[in-house]
Enzyme design. Sequence first.
Site, mmCIF file in Angstrom:
data_model
loop_
_atom_site.group_PDB
_atom_site.id
_atom_site.type_symbol
_atom_site.label_atom_id
_atom_site.label_comp_id
_atom_site.label_asym_id
_atom_site.label_seq_id
_atom_site.Cartn_x
_atom_site.Cartn_y
_atom_site.Cartn_z
ATOM 1 N N HIS A 54 10.969 4.696 2.302
ATOM 2 C CA HIS A 54 10.761 6.137 2.483
ATOM 3 C C HIS A 54 11.008 6.554 3.928
ATOM 4 O O HIS A 54 11.464 7.670 4.184
ATOM 5 C CB HIS A 54 9.358 6.533 2.005
ATOM 6 C CG HIS A 54 9.211 6.481 0.519
ATOM 7 N ND1 HIS A 54 8.500 5.506 -0.129
ATOM 8 C CD2 HIS A 54 9.712 7.277 -0.457
ATOM 9 C CE1 HIS A 54 8.556 5.716 -1.434
ATOM 10 N NE2 HIS A 54 9.292 6.776 -1.654
ATOM 11 N N HIS A 80 16.373 4.350 -4.029
ATOM 12 C CA HIS A 80 15.616 3.331 -4.745
ATOM 13 C C HIS A 80 15.216 3.856 -6.124
ATOM 14 O O HIS A 80 15.241 5.047 -6.385
ATOM 15 C CB HIS A 80 14.388 2.890 -3.940
ATOM 16 C CG HIS A 80 13.443 3.999 -3.632
ATOM 17 N ND1 HIS A 80 13.695 4.968 -2.668
ATOM 18 C CD2 HIS A 80 12.239 4.315 -4.156
ATOM 19 C CE1 HIS A 80 12.690 5.817 -2.620
ATOM 20 N NE2 HIS A 80 11.794 5.455 -3.522
ATOM 21 N N CYS A 113 3.787 9.198 -11.320
ATOM 22 C CA CYS A 113 5.093 8.674 -10.910
ATOM 23 C C CYS A 113 4.871 7.387 -10.125
ATOM 24 O O CYS A 113 3.739 7.038 -9.789
ATOM 25 C CB CYS A 113 5.881 9.688 -10.100
ATOM 26 S SG CYS A 113 5.005 10.356 -8.683
ATOM 27 N N HIS A 135 7.052 3.421 -8.841
ATOM 28 C CA HIS A 135 8.250 2.595 -8.671
ATOM 29 C C HIS A 135 8.100 1.299 -9.460
ATOM 30 O O HIS A 135 7.050 0.675 -9.407
ATOM 31 C CB HIS A 135 8.438 2.247 -7.194
ATOM 32 C CG HIS A 135 8.485 3.436 -6.302
ATOM 33 N ND1 HIS A 135 7.351 3.986 -5.749
ATOM 34 C CD2 HIS A 135 9.515 4.191 -5.884
ATOM 35 C CE1 HIS A 135 7.688 5.037 -5.017
ATOM 36 N NE2 HIS A 135 8.997 5.185 -5.085
ATOM 37 N N GLU A 189 -2.997 5.296 -12.504
ATOM 38 C CA GLU A 189 -3.347 6.575 -11.900
ATOM 39 C C GLU A 189 -4.275 7.417 -12.765
ATOM 40 O O GLU A 189 -5.216 8.020 -12.259
ATOM 41 C CB GLU A 189 -2.079 7.389 -11.598
ATOM 42 C CG GLU A 189 -1.230 6.783 -10.518
ATOM 43 C CD GLU A 189 -0.056 7.663 -10.118
ATOM 44 O OE1 GLU A 189 -0.056 8.875 -10.453
ATOM 45 O OE2 GLU A 189 0.860 7.150 -9.458
ATOM 46 N N GLU A 224 12.133 11.189 0.067
ATOM 47 C CA GLU A 224 12.149 10.727 -1.325
ATOM 48 C C GLU A 224 13.608 10.720 -1.771
ATOM 49 O O GLU A 224 14.154 11.755 -2.150
ATOM 50 C CB GLU A 224 11.332 11.654 -2.227
ATOM 51 C CG GLU A 224 9.849 11.495 -2.107
ATOM 52 C CD GLU A 224 9.307 10.250 -2.782
ATOM 53 O OE1 GLU A 224 10.092 9.376 -3.203
ATOM 54 O OE2 GLU A 224 8.082 10.148 -2.881
ATOM 55 N N GLU A 258 15.539 9.042 -4.462
ATOM 56 C CA GLU A 258 15.227 8.240 -5.637
ATOM 57 C C GLU A 258 16.223 8.446 -6.767
ATOM 58 O O GLU A 258 16.773 9.534 -6.945
ATOM 59 C CB GLU A 258 13.822 8.571 -6.145
ATOM 60 C CG GLU A 258 12.763 8.232 -5.115
ATOM 61 C CD GLU A 258 11.350 8.437 -5.597
ATOM 62 O OE1 GLU A 258 10.468 7.726 -5.089
ATOM 63 O OE2 GLU A 258 11.111 9.303 -6.462
#
Length: 185
Positions: free
Chosen positions: A25, A31, A66, A68, A86, A111, A113
């Site tokens: 980041h 990513h 959200c 990764h 979460e 971000e 992504e």
Amino acid sequence: MAAIEVILVDRDDRATGKMEKLEVHEKGLLHRAVTVYVFNSAHQLLLQQRASGKYHCGGLWSNTTCGHPYPQESTRHAAERRLFEEMGMQLTLEPVFELSYNLPLSNGLTEHEYGHVYFTISDQQPQLNPEEADAWRYASLADIQAEIQQEPERFTPWFLHTFARIPDEFTRFIDKANTVHSVDA
């Protein structure tokens, strides 16, 4: 907090390596990411207010969850894992679409992504992890759109970027689910 590695990818989502999440980041490198939208039976979206202690976008409202994928982890598994971590919800998710974005954050992070977006419908109530989220609420897509127009600063940049696609994608998701159920009947 232990270092978390994420998957670096090219524009076509082909893995090119891995790197620590914060460093990715900081450098704004592309990513792989996952994004989850949980809707209830009234077709309202479950929103999450990110924990105020998060290193970016704390206190802002966003999609349900959200995160990764870990190296060697599928996107679906990552999405379902993050939903449980979460929001305390153990649900089966369906892939809906993919997108890419490169969005600057207010604290100098980026971000960048390649996102895999998942939907599901459930009336299960979340059990928040206080390290991840401060609050939750359900809202209609129309009400969310009105809020975004009035106070966009209350939402995460990726949610603002992605939300324009959500109403049409949700309609297609519902139509597909209804077709499957009518064929099964």
